[in-house]
Write an enzyme that holds these catalytic residues in place. Sequence first.
Site, PDB file in Angstrom:
ATOM      1  N   THR A  14      41.343  85.201  44.257  1.00 42.08           N
ATOM      2  CA  THR A  14      40.670  86.375  43.419  1.00 42.08           C
ATOM      3  C   THR A  14      40.857  87.475  44.060  1.00 42.08           C
ATOM      4  OG1 THR A  14      39.065  84.432  42.968  1.00 42.08           O
ATOM      5  CG2 THR A  14      38.456  86.786  42.622  1.00 42.08           C
ATOM      6  N   VAL A  38      33.852  76.733  35.435  1.00 37.61           N
ATOM      7  CA  VAL A  38      33.794  78.381  35.790  1.00 37.61           C
ATOM      8  C   VAL A  38      33.450  78.441  37.235  1.00 37.61           C
ATOM      9  CG1 VAL A  38      32.310  80.332  35.379  1.00 37.61           C
ATOM     10  CG2 VAL A  38      32.865  78.744  33.600  1.00 37.61           C
ATOM     11  N   ASP A  81      33.420  81.187  40.894  1.00 39.64           N
ATOM     12  CA  ASP A  81      32.183  82.108  41.124  1.00 39.64           C
ATOM     13  C   ASP A  81      32.621  83.736  40.901  1.00 39.64           C
ATOM     14  OD1 ASP A  81      34.617  82.364  42.903  1.00 39.64           O
ATOM     15  OD2 ASP A  81      33.514  83.503  44.688  1.00 39.64           O
ATOM     16  N   THR A 115      36.162  85.904  47.869  1.00 37.75           N
ATOM     17  CA  THR A 115      37.269  85.222  47.392  1.00 37.75           C
ATOM     18  C   THR A 115      37.258  83.948  48.086  1.00 37.75           C
ATOM     19  OG1 THR A 115      39.772  85.130  47.154  1.00 37.75           O
ATOM     20  CG2 THR A 115      38.861  86.051  49.009  1.00 37.75           C
ATOM     21  N   GLY A 116      37.776  82.621  47.700  1.00 36.42           N
ATOM     22  CA  GLY A 116      37.944  81.572  48.286  1.00 36.42           C
ATOM     23  C   GLY A 116      37.401  80.252  47.450  1.00 36.42           C
ATOM     24  N   ASP A 117      36.987  79.321  47.840  1.00 34.84           N
ATOM     25  CA  ASP A 117      36.298  78.282  47.351  1.00 34.84           C
ATOM     26  C   ASP A 117      35.087  78.406  46.550  1.00 34.84           C
ATOM     27  OD1 ASP A 117      35.781  75.611  46.363  1.00 34.84           O
ATOM     28  OD2 ASP A 117      35.999  74.486  48.148  1.00 34.84           O
TER      29      ASP A 117
END
Length: 388
Positions: A240, A269, A271, A291-293
């Site tokens: 992201t 959807v 985060d 950003t990430g999982d």
Amino acid sequence: MYKAQYLWLFGLVLISRSATERTTPKINFTTVVGLKTTPAMRSSSASSLGGSLPMVINTWNFTDANFLAWRILNVTQGGLRQTRNAVVEGCTRCEQQQCDRTVGYGGSPDELGETTLDAMIMDGSSMDVGAVAGLRGIKDAIRVARHVLEHTKHSILVGDLASQFAQAMGFRSESLATPESKAMWMEWTAANCQPNFWRNVHPDPSISCGPYKPKATPLTRWKEDRARTEYSIGHLNHDTIGMIAIDAANNIHAGTSSNGARHKIPGRVGDSPIPGAGAYADNEVGAAVATGDGDIMMRFLPTLLAVEAMRAGKKPAEAAEVGIRRISKHYKDFSGAVIAVDRLGQYGAACYGMTEFPFVVSNPSKTDIPSRQESVKCITGKEAVNVV
């Protein structure tokens, strides 16, 4: 209507180009992308940096997006009244460039081969939010999110009806698929849909595609099932763009844009469009982006935690660690990062599940180099046991 609204902004950028170039060194992007102007910070003991305004900072090495945002911020002295424009257009640049194929059209197809988009913009002065999730057939995700903020009393619009709203606001409907995204999806289906995000279903999701149906499985077994089909989150998946802009009067906007998890279950959807998860901003304190999982990170609201940690007196680097450490306490295989910035422009970052996390910063600094890439060393599993 949509084109007219942004013609003025394009004109302002062009008008300011010559003035900006008189005060800003010409940038060799090949050099800047590989540049580490600051020694890599170890997030378990990182000191916060900066303190100069105005500023723009964003996740990953998305340098072009930062450079455009910085130019827009400098249309007015001190960036006054330009933070929203800077964040929206900076993230839009990433959408247009399909940054790492994880932002914008043509990337991260879902199980049906469709690309959908999530985006958000938050105003740290009013605390207003505009966001879209699962946006279909509209390329300009964060610009649509801006319209949600400016033209409705809602915070988030989703799916087909978000797309209808966008069309009513003048945005053009078009396919988000590309030959690359189609090939990505076909390769995945040819590999028996591996990996995927299913658990406790039959047929066995670790060796076959759906359609799936639920099976009666003791709840204690779900972690075992998850491990068999879980994604490796990191570069080229879940990258992201999160961006923060602050002007000389301490006005803050934070925004995000993403096409989500590759081969996600349709309707998922992440985060990015969730306030407090993907981004959070408060003029009284500062802002944070993540950003990430996203499926894991949104359960902990790490950007809200970071801002509240700064409110309680922690420095930005320490504040960024708060959510990261809390998440890693529960999810040892999690991967993600948080950037935190206080209202004065001091910034820091923390990450987990990667070796190193890059980000890009523009501010008045000793180097006088805009869009410089910096990085932070990530917290290891052993370091993460000390949860804040």
